[in-house]
Design a protein around this motif. Sequence first.
Motif, mmCIF file in Angstrom:
data_model
loop_
_atom_site.group_PDB
_atom_site.id
_atom_site.type_symbol
_atom_site.label_atom_id
_atom_site.label_comp_id
_atom_site.label_asym_id
_atom_site.label_seq_id
_atom_site.Cartn_x
_atom_site.Cartn_y
_atom_site.Cartn_z
ATOM 1 N N THR A 10 -5.430 4.388 -3.701
ATOM 2 C CA THR A 10 -4.807 3.289 -2.956
ATOM 3 C C THR A 10 -4.414 3.718 -1.546
ATOM 4 O OG1 THR A 10 -3.983 2.197 -4.944
ATOM 5 C CG2 THR A 10 -2.829 1.715 -2.890
ATOM 6 N N CYS A 67 2.776 1.456 -8.322
ATOM 7 C CA CYS A 67 1.894 1.176 -7.195
ATOM 8 C C CYS A 67 1.831 -0.336 -7.014
ATOM 9 C CB CYS A 67 0.498 1.739 -7.452
ATOM 10 S SG CYS A 67 -0.693 1.423 -6.120
ATOM 11 N N LYS A 126 -0.715 -2.837 -8.680
ATOM 12 C CA LYS A 126 -1.268 -2.192 -9.870
ATOM 13 C C LYS A 126 -0.192 -1.902 -10.911
ATOM 14 C CE LYS A 126 -5.055 0.042 -7.325
ATOM 15 N NZ LYS A 126 -5.729 1.333 -7.012
ATOM 16 N N LYS A 154 0.850 -1.191 0.000
ATOM 17 C CA LYS A 154 0.000 0.000 0.000
ATOM 18 C C LYS A 154 0.887 1.242 0.000
ATOM 19 C CE LYS A 154 -4.401 1.490 2.008
ATOM 20 N NZ LYS A 154 -5.384 1.256 3.091
#
Length: 214
Positions: A183, A135, A138, A114
Amino acid sequence: MVQRTFLIVLMALVMLVVLCGCRDSSDDGAPVAADTPGGAVKLFNGNDLTGWEAEGGARWVVEDGLLIGTQGENNAPGDLFTTAGYDDFHLTVTWRAEWPCNSGVWFRYQGPDKAYQADILEYANPECYSGTLYCPGKMFLAMNTDKTLVNRDDWNTFEIRCEGDRSQIWLNGRQVADVRDDTTATGRIGFQVHAGGEFGPMKIVVRDVLLEEL
């Protein structure tokens, strides 16, 4: 004559007291106000790792006013994070790398799953370069595909601006990312040294870390 000598000595003592009182507040190792508009602060004081904490096996040292990160024993990776977290901010980081390198500037970091990172790398598939926005889970939210923006043998500057769910990155004055993603909205700032023998010679060198909270 005696009275004149006394006055000269007295004035010298007063000047000494004034000079001592004007010492640089950065000497105590705490983040200090930078000489920049908007009230930015120096997260890296140029003297030691006050305000930072290491995780993992990488090696982090301060030499000649520079923050330097390298792999540890057996190509061990690791990260270096601020002890404080930040929400909305404008961050400026001046860095250079010794290649091959796989590093980056973490921001809004809450954990390895995260967080966001402004990458410092040369990636083959897909082809992208430093300034790419990563990220976890992702992959790349925005890619810098222009390798000419990177000074491979000299200093580079990232500007990272986060407001709400919007993250923007500039590399050496050119915008390379402008993304909306939810996020994480808060977290620490840090630097990464990646694992892997192919990156063993790498070195990430940081000169300035300036942050203005928005």
